[in-house]
Design a protein around this motif. Structure first.
Motif: not given
Length: 260
Positions: A19-21, A26-29, A37-42
């Motif tokens: 979950l941390l990864f 996701a937040s840092q894209q 991870f640009a479009n992956v939701p957090t």
């Protein structure tokens, strides 16, 4: 600290690390070679989407629809898979007659059955049940065949020499001997039923976790997609664990052998 507590702590820690990864990536894209991870939701966005789904009142409708379809197809697969598996495992005639066409059908993915299922069945509900049935059938069938074939022939010969008939040999020797393999097939079949759920509910325009996931994809609602994926994963995992636990209760001699 006891061994069981250590294992539980390790497992919880592995989930938290994942979950941390996920949150950081996701937040840092992050862009990692072939994966972005640009479009992956957090995880936080997914939690909010889950809360919104619960507040909408549709979660129960989705769950009831999916559970009904999965377990209807799964129960049908249990009956057909075990019956065919015992017949194939016990009879060369049945093996030569039934196994070749089944082996041809086995590699066909669930999504390829959709057009034929729509043509074959009068309602979309039956079509969806059929798709989940095909997903569960082959793991149950093959594990039953392997379990029956692996029963020690000396046990069968001994039972026959003591006067046991075909029915008694089947119920008291073959099925108990094949039970561990059958239970493994039942657990795998439950997982594949949920795996086929999204494919099955692509036919539907109403409710279901698979339909909810597919609908979220079509409107590009990414957090809802992940909510649907996680629900299917959790339900599939829980169902498979339930099957294994029930199987353990029905085969106490296996637990005794493991403890020994």
């Amino acid at each position: 600290m006891s061994a069981s507590l250590k294992r539980s702590t390790l497992r919880a820690g592995s989930v938290l690390l994942c979950l941390l990864f996920w949150q950081v990536a996701a937040s840092q894209q992050w862009n990692l070679l072939l994966v972005t991870f640009a479009n992956v939701p957090t995880p936080l966005a997914v939690v909010q989407a889950a809360v919104d789904l619960i507040d909408s009142g549709k979660l129960l409708q989705h769950l009831v629809a999916s559970l009904g379809r999965v377990f209807s197809g799964y129960l049908a697969a249990i009956i057909v898979g075990i019956a065919l598996g015992v017949a194939i495992g016990r009879s060369r005639w049945a093996e030569d007659l039934l196994l070749p066409p089944l082996e041809v059908l086995r590699p066909i993915p669930a999504v390829a059955w959709i057009p034929l299922a729509i043509l074959m069945f009068p309602s979309s509900e039956l079509s969806m049940v059929f798709i989940t049935f095909t997903g569960a059938l082959f793991p149950i069938l093959l594990n039953t065949v392997h379990g029956v074939e692996a029963v020690d022939r000396r046990l069968i010969a001994s039972a026959r020499s003591l006067g046991a008939g075909r029915r008694a040999i089947l119920l008291e020797v073959v099925l108990p001997g094949a039970a561990p393999s059958i239970i493994t097939g039942l657990a795998i079949g439950m997982g594949t039923s949920w795996f086929c759920l999204v494919t099955a509910e692509m036919i539907s325009g109403q409710f279901g976790i698979g339909y909810y996931t597919w609908e979220s994809y079509t409107i590009q609602n990414y957090p809802d997609i992940v909510v649907g994926m996680l629900l299917i994963g959790l339900l599939g995992m829980g169902s498979s664990l339930l099957v294994k636990r029930l199987g353990g209760l029905l085969t106490p001699w296996q637990r005794s052998r493991g403890n020994a």
